[in-house]
Write a protein that holds these residues in place. Structure first.
Motif, PDB file in Angstrom:
ATOM      1  N   ALA A 299     -10.656  -5.406  -1.460  1.00 31.63           N
ATOM      2  CA  ALA A 299      -9.768  -5.054  -0.346  1.00 31.63           C
ATOM      3  C   ALA A 299      -9.576  -6.238   0.583  1.00 31.63           C
ATOM      4  O   ALA A 299      -8.459  -6.513   1.051  1.00 31.63           O
ATOM      5  CB  ALA A 299     -10.332  -3.868   0.423  1.00 31.63           C
ATOM      6  N   VAL A 300     -10.663  -6.952   0.872  1.00 33.87           N
ATOM      7  CA  VAL A 300     -10.589  -8.116   1.757  1.00 33.87           C
ATOM      8  C   VAL A 300      -9.716  -9.201   1.127  1.00 33.87           C
ATOM      9  O   VAL A 300      -8.853  -9.785   1.783  1.00 33.87           O
ATOM     10  CB  VAL A 300     -12.002  -8.654   2.061  1.00 33.87           C
ATOM     11  N   VAL A 301      -9.907  -9.451  -0.159  1.00 35.42           N
ATOM     12  CA  VAL A 301      -9.115 -10.480  -0.856  1.00 35.42           C
ATOM     13  C   VAL A 301      -7.646 -10.092  -0.893  1.00 35.42           C
ATOM     14  O   VAL A 301      -6.765 -10.918  -0.610  1.00 35.42           O
ATOM     15  CB  VAL A 301      -9.669 -10.689  -2.288  1.00 35.42           C
ATOM     16  N   ASN A 302      -7.363  -8.850  -1.229  1.00 32.12           N
ATOM     17  CA  ASN A 302      -5.979  -8.386  -1.297  1.00 32.12           C
ATOM     18  C   ASN A 302      -5.289  -8.517   0.059  1.00 32.12           C
ATOM     19  O   ASN A 302      -4.150  -8.993   0.177  1.00 32.12           O
ATOM     20  CB  ASN A 302      -5.954  -6.930  -1.776  1.00 32.12           C
ATOM     21  N   PHE A 303      -5.993  -8.129   1.104  1.00 33.49           N
ATOM     22  CA  PHE A 303      -5.457  -8.222   2.468  1.00 33.49           C
ATOM     23  C   PHE A 303      -5.198  -9.671   2.862  1.00 33.49           C
ATOM     24  O   PHE A 303      -4.124 -10.018   3.370  1.00 33.49           O
ATOM     25  CB  PHE A 303      -6.441  -7.571   3.434  1.00 33.49           C
ATOM     26  N   LEU A 304      -6.180 -10.546   2.623  1.00 29.23           N
ATOM     27  CA  LEU A 304      -6.040 -11.946   3.016  1.00 29.23           C
ATOM     28  C   LEU A 304      -4.923 -12.646   2.245  1.00 29.23           C
ATOM     29  O   LEU A 304      -4.233 -13.514   2.787  1.00 29.23           O
ATOM     30  CB  LEU A 304      -7.359 -12.691   2.798  1.00 29.23           C
ATOM     31  N   ALA A 305      -4.752 -12.274   0.982  1.00 29.55           N
ATOM     32  CA  ALA A 305      -3.702 -12.904   0.180  1.00 29.55           C
ATOM     33  C   ALA A 305      -2.319 -12.686   0.787  1.00 29.55           C
ATOM     34  O   ALA A 305      -1.437 -13.545   0.685  1.00 29.55           O
ATOM     35  CB  ALA A 305      -3.734 -12.371  -1.247  1.00 29.55           C
ATOM     36  N   LEU A 306      -2.141 -11.544   1.434  1.00 28.51           N
ATOM     37  CA  LEU A 306      -0.833 -11.214   2.011  1.00 28.51           C
ATOM     38  C   LEU A 306      -0.719 -11.640   3.472  1.00 28.51           C
ATOM     39  O   LEU A 306       0.261 -11.315   4.135  1.00 28.51           O
ATOM     40  CB  LEU A 306      -0.578  -9.712   1.875  1.00 28.51           C
ATOM     41  N   LEU A 307      -1.711 -12.360   3.973  1.00 31.17           N
ATOM     42  CA  LEU A 307      -1.648 -12.900   5.332  1.00 31.17           C
ATOM     43  C   LEU A 307      -0.995 -14.280   5.267  1.00 31.17           C
ATOM     44  O   LEU A 307      -1.663 -15.299   5.107  1.00 31.17           O
ATOM     45  CB  LEU A 307      -3.045 -13.029   5.934  1.00 31.17           C
ATOM     46  N   GLY A 308       0.312 -14.307   5.353  1.00 31.23           N
ATOM     47  CA  GLY A 308       1.030 -15.574   5.303  1.00 31.23           C
ATOM     48  C   GLY A 308       1.667 -15.876   3.970  1.00 31.23           C
ATOM     49  O   GLY A 308       2.341 -16.898   3.815  1.00 31.23           O
ATOM     50  N   TRP A 309       1.477 -15.007   2.983  1.00 32.93           N
ATOM     51  CA  TRP A 309       2.117 -15.166   1.663  1.00 32.93           C
ATOM     52  C   TRP A 309       2.655 -13.816   1.242  1.00 32.93           C
ATOM     53  O   TRP A 309       2.087 -12.773   1.584  1.00 32.93           O
ATOM     54  CB  TRP A 309       1.100 -15.663   0.634  1.00 32.93           C
ATOM     55  N   ASN A 310       3.747 -13.815   0.516  1.00 34.20           N
ATOM     56  CA  ASN A 310       4.221 -12.565  -0.092  1.00 34.20           C
ATOM     57  C   ASN A 310       4.828 -12.881  -1.443  1.00 34.20           C
ATOM     58  O   ASN A 310       5.323 -13.996  -1.668  1.00 34.20           O
ATOM     59  CB  ASN A 310       5.211 -11.828   0.818  1.00 34.20           C
ATOM     60  N   PRO A 311       4.815 -11.921  -2.358  1.00 33.17           N
ATOM     61  CA  PRO A 311       5.292 -12.183  -3.718  1.00 33.17           C
ATOM     62  C   PRO A 311       6.811 -12.192  -3.842  1.00 33.17           C
ATOM     63  O   PRO A 311       7.343 -12.478  -4.912  1.00 33.17           O
ATOM     64  CB  PRO A 311       4.686 -11.020  -4.507  1.00 33.17           C
ATOM     65  N   GLY A 312       7.508 -11.846  -2.767  1.00 35.86           N
ATOM     66  CA  GLY A 312       8.967 -11.801  -2.837  1.00 35.86           C
ATOM     67  C   GLY A 312       9.512 -10.431  -3.154  1.00 35.86           C
ATOM     68  O   GLY A 312      10.724 -10.245  -3.313  1.00 35.86           O
ATOM     69  N   ASP A 313       8.626  -9.424  -3.255  1.00 34.12           N
ATOM     70  CA  ASP A 313       9.075  -8.045  -3.478  1.00 34.12           C
ATOM     71  C   ASP A 313       8.208  -7.119  -2.620  1.00 34.12           C
ATOM     72  O   ASP A 313       7.516  -7.572  -1.716  1.00 34.12           O
ATOM     73  CB  ASP A 313       9.010  -7.679  -4.970  1.00 34.12           C
ATOM     74  N   GLU A 314       8.231  -5.834  -2.919  1.00 31.76           N
ATOM     75  CA  GLU A 314       7.541  -4.850  -2.075  1.00 31.76           C
ATOM     76  C   GLU A 314       6.103  -4.573  -2.498  1.00 31.76           C
ATOM     77  O   GLU A 314       5.420  -3.756  -1.896  1.00 31.76           O
ATOM     78  CB  GLU A 314       8.329  -3.524  -2.078  1.00 31.76           C
ATOM     79  N   ARG A 315       5.624  -5.240  -3.527  1.00 31.28           N
ATOM     80  CA  ARG A 315       4.264  -4.971  -4.004  1.00 31.28           C
ATOM     81  C   ARG A 315       3.220  -5.355  -2.957  1.00 31.28           C
ATOM     82  O   ARG A 315       3.376  -6.350  -2.259  1.00 31.28           O
ATOM     83  CB  ARG A 315       3.985  -5.739  -5.293  1.00 31.28           C
ATOM     84  N   GLU A 316       2.152  -4.552  -2.903  1.00 30.04           N
ATOM     85  CA  GLU A 316       1.063  -4.848  -1.982  1.00 30.04           C
ATOM     86  C   GLU A 316      -0.301  -4.877  -2.653  1.00 30.04           C
ATOM     87  O   GLU A 316      -1.225  -5.497  -2.133  1.00 30.04           O
ATOM     88  CB  GLU A 316       1.036  -3.813  -0.846  1.00 30.04           C
ATOM     89  N   ILE A 317      -0.440  -4.222  -3.779  1.00 34.84           N
ATOM     90  CA  ILE A 317      -1.738  -4.133  -4.443  1.00 34.84           C
ATOM     91  C   ILE A 317      -1.823  -5.180  -5.555  1.00 34.84           C
ATOM     92  O   ILE A 317      -1.028  -5.177  -6.481  1.00 34.84           O
ATOM     93  CB  ILE A 317      -1.969  -2.725  -5.018  1.00 34.84           C
ATOM     94  N   PHE A 318      -2.794  -6.087  -5.410  1.00 34.49           N
ATOM     95  CA  PHE A 318      -3.000  -7.148  -6.378  1.00 34.49           C
ATOM     96  C   PHE A 318      -4.480  -7.342  -6.640  1.00 34.49           C
ATOM     97  O   PHE A 318      -5.274  -7.464  -5.704  1.00 34.49           O
ATOM     98  CB  PHE A 318      -2.450  -8.483  -5.857  1.00 34.49           C
ATOM     99  N   GLY A 319      -4.847  -7.406  -7.914  1.00 38.93           N
ATOM    100  CA  GLY A 319      -6.185  -7.830  -8.273  1.00 38.93           C
ATOM    101  C   GLY A 319      -6.240  -9.351  -8.285  1.00 38.93           C
ATOM    102  O   GLY A 319      -5.212 -10.020  -8.237  1.00 38.93           O
ATOM    103  N   MET A 320      -7.437  -9.916  -8.382  1.00 36.76           N
ATOM    104  CA  MET A 320      -7.593 -11.369  -8.324  1.00 36.76           C
ATOM    105  C   MET A 320      -6.837 -12.067  -9.452  1.00 36.76           C
ATOM    106  O   MET A 320      -6.151 -13.071  -9.222  1.00 36.76           O
ATOM    107  CB  MET A 320      -9.071 -11.733  -8.363  1.00 36.76           C
TER     108      MET A 320
END
Length: 505
Positions: A299-320
């Motif tokens: 959860a911490v990694v997923n949250f931090l990954a989206l702090l200042g980066w986004n994949p360009g779509d609406e996805r929010e859940i990502f594994g490492m």
């Protein structure tokens, strides 16, 4: 042939690793792994005055908890080591003197008092003192000395620093993978100190030399290092080395959106700013950590990954692994990213729902034991299955389902006044007798028998079910009432009904 990707995370062991540092490490790791590269940990511990015992162990444990694996580092080894700057001290003098020989640096013997006097003189005229091209030829340094005088000072062990000789009247065009081109007028740069006579380099020299010798291909670091970019690029040029590519990550902002999230904000704002709990070795104060607060590392990694980066779509859940595949520097934002404590809870809720029951049982048993509650894994699993949907943390299980482990000692007064009528005692007693006489007992059997009894007695469900819940739980909360019966069992169910009649009747 393309240059192999090698990135480094280079924290200083001066205290606990801030969550912003974890994000920097994560972005380096994702970039490297997406390109089959190496992630290197280098401990920058040249400032021994600020060194904190246990900080290096804390940094490594934090990265391991987050699943950020280290390819080369102080413990992993590697052919570009040592990976602690304190073990590389003998390297830096040679490179500092190399710059002097090339004419890109010089010895400066100005004392602190002399420099203070210069500052005061400048301030009295409404100016700011900067040690650079404007005044360096008139200060106490080797630029205005003959070789014999310089040799005498060095042989006499006079205190000195080696300063970089920033170029004059030049426009630098710097490139950043996130921010594009940055133009700098070299006339505004000061001549930074690179090396001191005590044998210790400053951050700027050690950083550049180590990155070069460790063959770092990309320097991905926080926005706070942008003001140093010009100096670092000039140092590479002065050595005649190929500079790595640079990328400066946006700041992590406070939840209100104003100001950088600092190490002190956790205690002030009521949420952790460190990955793990930290106990200060000096004064014993304890700062909360995400691990100890019950967060999943995913959860911490997923949250931090989206702090200042986004994949360009609406996805929010990502594994490492998925993050490694999709992460690019081009999709990192330039502007600061607001830290949202509620959002990281949302991520934790998601990963709690996805976790295996066996993992949750293991975690929950630790919570129960810390509260001196002993139950079988099978019992704990039954409780988890019924209440996990409403939980954000494993620790919530006890709050949501404490009644599974202890007979209610009190009953909600407002609910009792509303639900317990004159004839309720009789209903609950009869249901208790009915359930006590069942040869087999389960959620399904008790539900079928009680509902049939209500129908046979031509009663409304609203007359019986609420007081039944109050008797079993003590409050008007909890999962399906017959599922509660199924978990606590026949004997405890009947005992709770008898007790409610005695207390509330």
């Amino acid at each position: 042939m393309s240059t192999p990707v090698r990135v480094r995370f280079a924290p200083s062991p001066t205290g606990p690793l801030h969550i912003g540092g974890v994000r920097t490490a994560l972005f380096n790791y994702l970039f490297a792994k997406g390109k089959n590269g190496k992630f290197i940990l280098r401990i920058e511990d040249t400032d021994q005055n600020r060194y904190v015992e246990g900080a290096e162990d804390y940094i490594i444990e934090s990265l391991n908890w987050c699943g950020i694996t280290i390819d080369e580092g102080p413990r992993e080894g590697g052919d570009k080591g040592p990976y602690r700057q304190s073990e590389r001290k003998e390297i830096y003098r040679k490179y500092a003197e190399m710059l002097v020989e090339k004419g890109h640096a010089y010895y400066a013997f100005d004392t602190a008092e002399e420099l203070d006097t210069r500052r005061q003189e400048a301030e009295s005229l409404g100016n700011t003192f900067i040690y650079n091209w404007y005044n360096r030829d008139h200060l106490n340094n080797s630029l205005g000395m003959d070789q014999e005088t310089l040799k005498g000072k060095l042989e006499n062990s006079d205190n000195y620093v080696i300063r970089f000789k920033a170029p004059k009247d030049e426009t630098l065009v710097l490139k950043d993978r996130i921010r594009g081109e940055i133009t700098i007028d070299t006339n505004i740069l000061d001549d930074k100190v690179l090396f001191k006579s005590d044998g210790m380099p400053t951050y700027h020299l050690a950083n550049i030399v180590d990155d070069h010798l460790m063959e770092i291909s990309h320097v991905i670091r926080g926005e706070e290092w942008l003001p140093s970019l010009a100096l670092h690029v000039l140092l590479y040029r002065s050595f005649g080395w190929q500079a790595p590519e640079f990328a400066h990550l946006p700041l992590i902002l406070k939840p209100a959106g104003k100001g950088k999230l600092s190490k002190r904000d956790g205690d002030k704002l009521g949420f952790p700013v460190f990955p793990l709990e930290w106990k200060d070795p000096k004064d014993g104060t304890v700062s909360a950590g995400y691990r100890e607060e019950g967060y999943f590392p995913e959860a911490v990694v997923n949250f931090l990954a989206l702090l200042g980066w986004n994949p360009g779509d609406e996805r929010e859940i990502f594994g490492m692994e998925e993050l490694c595949d999709v992460f690019t520097l081009e999709k990192v934002n330039k502007s600061g990213a607001r830290f949202d404590p509620d959002k990281i809870k949302w991520f934790n809720h998601h990963y709690l729902q996805q976790a295996s029951v066996s993992e949750l049982v293991d975690r929950f048993q630790k919570v129960l034991k810390s509260n001196r509650i002993e139950v079988s894994d099978d019992f704990a699993e039954k409780v988890i299955v019924l209440i996990r949907e409403r939980a954000d943390f494993v620790g919530d299980f006890l709050e949501l389902g404490g009644f599974f482990f202890e007979t209610p000692q009190t009953y909600d007064e407002k609910a009792a006044r509303k639900q317990w009528k004159e004839d309720t005692n009789r209903y609950i007693n009869e249901i208790g007798d009915l359930l006590a006489g069942l040869p087999e007992f389960s959620s399904e059997i008790s539900e079928s028998v009680v509902k049939q009894w209500i129908t046979d007695n031509e009663l409304g469900f609203g007359k019986v079910m609420p007081p039944l819940r109050l008797a079993l739980v003590g409050e008007m909360k909890g999962p399906h009432i017959f599922d509660i019966m199924g978990v606590i069992g026949q004997e405890e169910t009947v005992a709770r009904l008898r007790r409610a009649v005695e207390v509330l009747g």
